[in-house]
Scaffold this motif. Structure first.
Motif, PDB file in Angstrom:
ATOM      1  N   VAL A  68       0.845  -1.191   0.000  1.00  0.00           N
ATOM      2  CA  VAL A  68       0.000   0.000   0.000  1.00  0.00           C
ATOM      3  C   VAL A  68       0.882   1.244   0.000  1.00  0.00           C
ATOM      4  CG1 VAL A  68      -1.723   1.306   1.308  1.00  0.00           C
ATOM      5  CG2 VAL A  68      -1.865  -1.182   1.212  1.00  0.00           C
ATOM      6  N   GLU A  69       0.521   2.242  -0.796  1.00  0.00           N
ATOM      7  CA  GLU A  69       1.248   3.509  -0.805  1.00  0.00           C
ATOM      8  C   GLU A  69       0.315   4.614  -0.312  1.00  0.00           C
ATOM      9  OE1 GLU A  69       4.449   5.018  -3.723  1.00  0.00           O
ATOM     10  OE2 GLU A  69       2.550   5.798  -4.515  1.00  0.00           O
ATOM     11  N   LEU A  70       0.816   5.432   0.616  1.00  0.00           N
ATOM     12  CA  LEU A  70       0.026   6.496   1.201  1.00  0.00           C
ATOM     13  C   LEU A  70       0.269   7.815   0.475  1.00  0.00           C
ATOM     14  CD1 LEU A  70       0.757   5.651   4.939  1.00  0.00           C
ATOM     15  CD2 LEU A  70      -1.028   4.722   3.467  1.00  0.00           C
ATOM     16  N   ASP A  71      -0.613   8.784   0.724  1.00  0.00           N
ATOM     17  CA  ASP A  71      -0.462  10.079   0.070  1.00  0.00           C
ATOM     18  C   ASP A  71       0.778  10.826   0.554  1.00  0.00           C
ATOM     19  OD1 ASP A  71      -1.727  10.306   2.572  1.00  0.00           O
ATOM     20  OD2 ASP A  71      -2.467  12.295   2.089  1.00  0.00           O
ATOM     21  N   ASN A  72       1.348  10.422   1.700  1.00  0.00           N
ATOM     22  CA  ASN A  72       2.595  11.039   2.169  1.00  0.00           C
ATOM     23  C   ASN A  72       3.815  10.255   1.670  1.00  0.00           C
ATOM     24  OD1 ASN A  72       2.571   8.727   3.705  1.00  0.00           O
ATOM     25  ND2 ASN A  72       2.318   9.757   5.659  1.00  0.00           N
ATOM     26  N   HIS A  73       3.596   9.387   0.689  1.00  0.00           N
ATOM     27  CA  HIS A  73       4.623   8.624  -0.021  1.00  0.00           C
ATOM     28  C   HIS A  73       5.123   7.395   0.738  1.00  0.00           C
ATOM     29  CE1 HIS A  73       4.651  11.919  -2.818  1.00  0.00           C
ATOM     30  NE2 HIS A  73       5.096  12.767  -1.899  1.00  0.00           N
ATOM     31  N   ALA A  74       4.790   7.262   2.015  1.00  0.00           N
ATOM     32  CA  ALA A  74       5.219   6.074   2.751  1.00  0.00           C
ATOM     33  C   ALA A  74       4.563   4.832   2.143  1.00  0.00           C
ATOM     34  CB  ALA A  74       4.849   6.201   4.225  1.00  0.00           C
ATOM     35  N   GLN A  75       5.278   3.718   2.214  1.00  0.00           N
ATOM     36  CA  GLN A  75       4.769   2.453   1.693  1.00  0.00           C
ATOM     37  C   GLN A  75       4.685   1.436   2.820  1.00  0.00           C
ATOM     38  OE1 GLN A  75       7.573   1.550  -1.403  1.00  0.00           O
ATOM     39  NE2 GLN A  75       6.599   2.924  -2.883  1.00  0.00           N
ATOM     40  N   VAL A  76       3.643   0.629   2.778  1.00  0.00           N
ATOM     41  CA  VAL A  76       3.423  -0.367   3.835  1.00  0.00           C
ATOM     42  C   VAL A  76       3.229  -1.737   3.192  1.00  0.00           C
ATOM     43  CG1 VAL A  76       1.968  -1.120   5.740  1.00  0.00           C
ATOM     44  CG2 VAL A  76       2.391   1.318   5.398  1.00  0.00           C
ATOM     45  N   ILE A  77       4.092  -2.670   3.589  1.00  0.00           N
ATOM     46  CA  ILE A  77       3.958  -4.064   3.181  1.00  0.00           C
ATOM     47  C   ILE A  77       3.103  -4.772   4.230  1.00  0.00           C
ATOM     48  CG2 ILE A  77       5.171  -6.250   2.839  1.00  0.00           C
ATOM     49  CD1 ILE A  77       7.622  -4.579   1.970  1.00  0.00           C
ATOM     50  N   ILE A  78       2.087  -5.477   3.797  1.00  0.00           N
ATOM     51  CA  ILE A  78       1.240  -6.244   4.719  1.00  0.00           C
ATOM     52  C   ILE A  78       1.434  -7.717   4.397  1.00  0.00           C
ATOM     53  CG2 ILE A  78      -1.088  -6.647   5.586  1.00  0.00           C
ATOM     54  CD1 ILE A  78      -1.823  -3.843   4.572  1.00  0.00           C
ATOM     55  N   GLU A  79       1.988  -8.438   5.343  1.00  0.00           N
ATOM     56  CA  GLU A  79       2.314  -9.847   5.145  1.00  0.00           C
ATOM     57  C   GLU A  79       1.530 -10.697   6.128  1.00  0.00           C
ATOM     58  OE1 GLU A  79       4.327 -12.804   2.981  1.00  0.00           O
ATOM     59  OE2 GLU A  79       4.153 -10.646   2.651  1.00  0.00           O
ATOM     60  N   VAL A  80       1.022 -11.835   5.662  1.00  0.00           N
ATOM     61  CA  VAL A  80       0.192 -12.709   6.489  1.00  0.00           C
ATOM     62  C   VAL A  80       0.815 -14.103   6.525  1.00  0.00           C
ATOM     63  CG1 VAL A  80      -2.085 -13.740   6.777  1.00  0.00           C
ATOM     64  CG2 VAL A  80      -1.874 -11.413   5.888  1.00  0.00           C
ATOM     65  N   GLN A  81       0.839 -14.716   7.718  1.00  0.00           N
ATOM     66  CA  GLN A  81       1.378 -16.069   7.858  1.00  0.00           C
ATOM     67  C   GLN A  81       0.467 -16.913   8.729  1.00  0.00           C
ATOM     68  OE1 GLN A  81       4.010 -17.902   6.684  1.00  0.00           O
ATOM     69  NE2 GLN A  81       4.268 -16.239   5.207  1.00  0.00           N
ATOM     70  N   LEU A  82       0.085 -18.086   8.218  1.00  0.00           N
ATOM     71  CA  LEU A  82      -0.723 -19.023   8.990  1.00  0.00           C
ATOM     72  C   LEU A  82       0.152 -19.910   9.868  1.00  0.00           C
ATOM     73  CD1 LEU A  82      -3.355 -20.168   6.349  1.00  0.00           C
ATOM     74  CD2 LEU A  82      -3.844 -18.985   8.470  1.00  0.00           C
ATOM     75  N   ALA A  83       1.148 -20.531   9.258  1.00  0.00           N
ATOM     76  CA  ALA A  83       2.040 -21.430   9.989  1.00  0.00           C
ATOM     77  C   ALA A  83       3.297 -20.682  10.414  1.00  0.00           C
ATOM     78  CB  ALA A  83       2.411 -22.633   9.115  1.00  0.00           C
ATOM     79  N   LYS A  84       3.848 -21.059  11.544  1.00  0.00           N
ATOM     80  CA  LYS A  84       5.064 -20.402  12.034  1.00  0.00           C
ATOM     81  C   LYS A  84       6.258 -20.850  11.203  1.00  0.00           C
ATOM     82  CE  LYS A  84       7.589 -19.305  16.258  1.00  0.00           C
ATOM     83  NZ  LYS A  84       7.617 -19.429  17.718  1.00  0.00           N
ATOM     84  N   GLN A  85       7.082 -19.889  10.790  1.00  0.00           N
ATOM     85  CA  GLN A  85       8.261 -20.172   9.992  1.00  0.00           C
ATOM     86  C   GLN A  85       9.511 -19.723  10.739  1.00  0.00           C
ATOM     87  OE1 GLN A  85       7.884 -18.304   6.175  1.00  0.00           O
ATOM     88  NE2 GLN A  85       6.190 -19.594   5.529  1.00  0.00           N
TER      89      GLN A  85
END
Length: 335
Positions: A68-85
């Motif tokens: 996701v990119e915000l209007d203030n230019h910051a970017q956010v990665i959203i990561e999801v994990q079901l099993a523990k790695q």
């Protein structure tokens, strides 16, 4: 605690992608979790959903779940994990570094002056929504920043002409298993634990969360989305095939353990009744017990893993083992 949705798991990868394709939901999530005052957000990566039979090699695919990119230019990665790695932190670092490098390469192509590249280089943050615990303690939300070791001074950066400093790095973990209804955190954060954890809301979640919940209604999905979800469900057949394999492994393990125990028992009895007679009886009894125990442990272990990975519900696992949910809980804690 009772689940909000019986037939949908909000933490499944393709469901998460559908939720965050709604930019209003993505913006609210980022505002709540990262305490950022962004006014708008747009999805710039993670909108593609790979089918189970695609040629993508998961072990070498570093495409992020959501970007996701915000209007203030910051970017956010959203990561999801079901099993523990074991190497999940390494993967997060790889995702983050790759995104920073991609941003540099993009700016190199668009900016003539080198200093403009660093001036416009955006910060990249990570939100990790995990169904297994990674840290000690009871806090379900953990925020990591870069700070000076003794003075606790946080490293920050400017973004373009924005006069407000922003954290250089910020990584937030949401550990869903640590959720409790009596959490003292801001409810703006807690409601996301309830949403992705499929829990009943303990307060009014708000209009945006209601929108997100509507996205989980399969009746509103397109045919392609339904097909994708059905395909994910069909993967359960593969999981049950794995269970059958584990069962065979359990038999083999049981036979081996039975022989070992039988020899030991036989030798002990042989001292009292005669080595030959004792070994024969001990091996027969040990093999029989070992086979039975191995099959049972293999079956239990496989079903427990399926529940822990979110593949089947807890009540289904208990039904498969013909035990109560309370008895099944003890296996979840043991294994």
């Amino acid at each position: 605690m009772e689940e909000r949705h019986k037939n949908i798991k909000p933490i499944y990868d393709l469901v998460v992608k559908k939720v965050f394709c709604n930019e209003a939901v993505a913006l609210q999530f980022v505002q709540d979790i990262f305490d950022l005052s962004a006014k708008s957000a747009k999805l710039i990566g993670g909108d593609k959903i790979f089918r189970a039979n695609s040629n993508v090699e998961d072990d070498f695919n570093i495409a992020v779940d959501i970007l996701v990119e915000l209007d203030n230019h910051a970017q956010v990665i959203i990561e999801v994990q079901l099993a523990k790695q074991a190497f999940f932190m390494n993967r997060i670092w790889a995702y983050l570094c790759k995104q920073v490098n991609d941003n540099i390469e993009r700016l190199k192509q668009n900016e003539e002056e080198r200093h403009a590249i660093y001036k416009k280089l955006p910060p990249v943050y990570v939100a990790a929504i995990v169904d297994r615990n990674y840290f000690e303690g009871d806090d379900p939300i953990s925020t990591f920043l870069i700070k000076e070791e003794t003075r606790n001074t946080e490293l920050k950066m400017y973004v373009d002409n924005d006069i407000k400093e922003m954290p250089l790095l910020k990584i937030v973990f949401l550990e869903l298993k640590k959720y409790k209804p009596e959490l003292k955190e801001s409810y703006n954060k807690v409601r996301w634990l309830e949403f992705f954890g499929n829990k009943k809301y303990t307060s009014e979640p708000g209009e945006v969360i209601d929108q997100a919940d509507d996205l989980l209604n399969v009746r509103n999905w397109t045919k392609e989305e339904k097909d994708m979800y059905d395909e994910r469900t069909r993967q359960l057949d593969h999981q049950w095939a794995t269970y059958a394999y584990a069962r065979e492994e359990g038999i083999e393990y049981g036979m081996q353990r039975g022989m070992e125990q039988g020899i030991q028992q036989g030798m002990q009895r042989g001292m009292e009744q005669g080595i030959q007679q004792g070994m024969q009886q001990g091996m027969e009894q040990g093999m029989e017990q070992g086979i039975q125990q191995g099959m049972e442990r293999g079956k239990i272990g496989t079903i427990v893993n399926l529940v822990k990975e979110g593949i089947i519900a807890k009540e289904v696992g208990a039904e498969k083992l013909n035990i109560t949910e309370k008895e099944f809980e003890s296996y979840l804690q043991e294994m």
